[in-house]
Design an enzyme around this catalytic site. Sequence first.
Site, PDB file in Angstrom:
ATOM      1  N   ARG A  18       0.731  -1.298   0.021  1.00  0.00           N
ATOM      2  CA  ARG A  18      -0.019  -0.010   0.007  1.00  0.00           C
ATOM      3  C   ARG A  18       0.700   1.298   0.091  1.00  0.00           C
ATOM      4  NH1 ARG A  18      -5.546  -0.799   1.032  1.00  0.00           N
ATOM      5  NH2 ARG A  18      -5.708   1.076   2.360  1.00  0.00           N
ATOM      6  N   ASP A 144      -4.236  11.290   9.673  1.00  0.00           N
ATOM      7  CA  ASP A 144      -5.389  10.875   9.161  1.00  0.00           C
ATOM      8  C   ASP A 144      -6.439  11.995   9.153  1.00  0.00           C
ATOM      9  OD1 ASP A 144      -8.067   9.490   8.550  1.00  0.00           O
ATOM     10  OD2 ASP A 144      -6.707   7.469   8.524  1.00  0.00           O
ATOM     11  N   TYR A 157      -8.329   4.324  17.236  1.00  0.00           N
ATOM     12  CA  TYR A 157      -7.841   4.790  16.079  1.00  0.00           C
ATOM     13  C   TYR A 157      -7.863   6.381  15.957  1.00  0.00           C
ATOM     14  CZ  TYR A 157      -6.515   5.489  11.210  1.00  0.00           C
ATOM     15  OH  TYR A 157      -5.779   5.957  10.009  1.00  0.00           O
TER      16      TYR A 157
END
Length: 250
Positions: A18, A144, A157
Amino acid sequence: MPMTTPAPVALITGAAHRLGAHTARHLHGRGWNIVIHYRSRRDQAEALASELNQQREDSATTIQADLSDPEAITPLAEQAIAAWGRLNGLLNNASVFYPNPTEKAGISDWDTVMGTNLRAPFFLGQACLPALREARGAIVNLIDIYSQRPLADHPLYCASKSGLASLTLSWAKDLAPDVRVNGVSPGAILWPEGDAEIDPQYQQSILAKTPLARTGKPDDIAGAIAFLLCDAPFVTGQILSVDGGRSLNM
């Protein structure tokens, strides 16, 4: 004969597939030697190293380590530095992503997610710091969009990525002037796989909030990381959103 400058060296965690693998290829194409960290994807890591070494001899190596194990961090740093005797860049890319609703999350979930996504980058950076200072190198942390816009049923997360964003800014102050520290915050690039796969309807809702109305490409992230490592000597303490404008609609 003229002296040649040694190739800069980057340690990339989670580099077997990835975004990590795309970034390894991108930096390698710019003349970097790559330390490919992996946890369980040995075949992919070794295939990537072979691919890069065929392009340029002795330019890539692999190291296995489970980042959720605190005892694995220092040996990873030591082996990475020993590979070519220097370290110019650290990319904290590896992360764990899966749903952990508050009602069901356990201590093991906390240890796995927070340990891999936040504790490991901190202590890996700490272990690599002398070599990075000597090289006047740089750290890039993969953040993120969910560090700012929480995703339902992923509290651990989201908390881990928020913590990593804060760590990025703290390190930028604390490690200056010798080491620059920045982050890259991807939007929709590669959809999660396996148990973490996102419902197609939710995928469409994400794209509907993205001004560029499409997913990005892995090279968009790799290019941003390369910019921060290679082309931005006066940039530190920044978290670059590479999200097609989605953060405008948060």
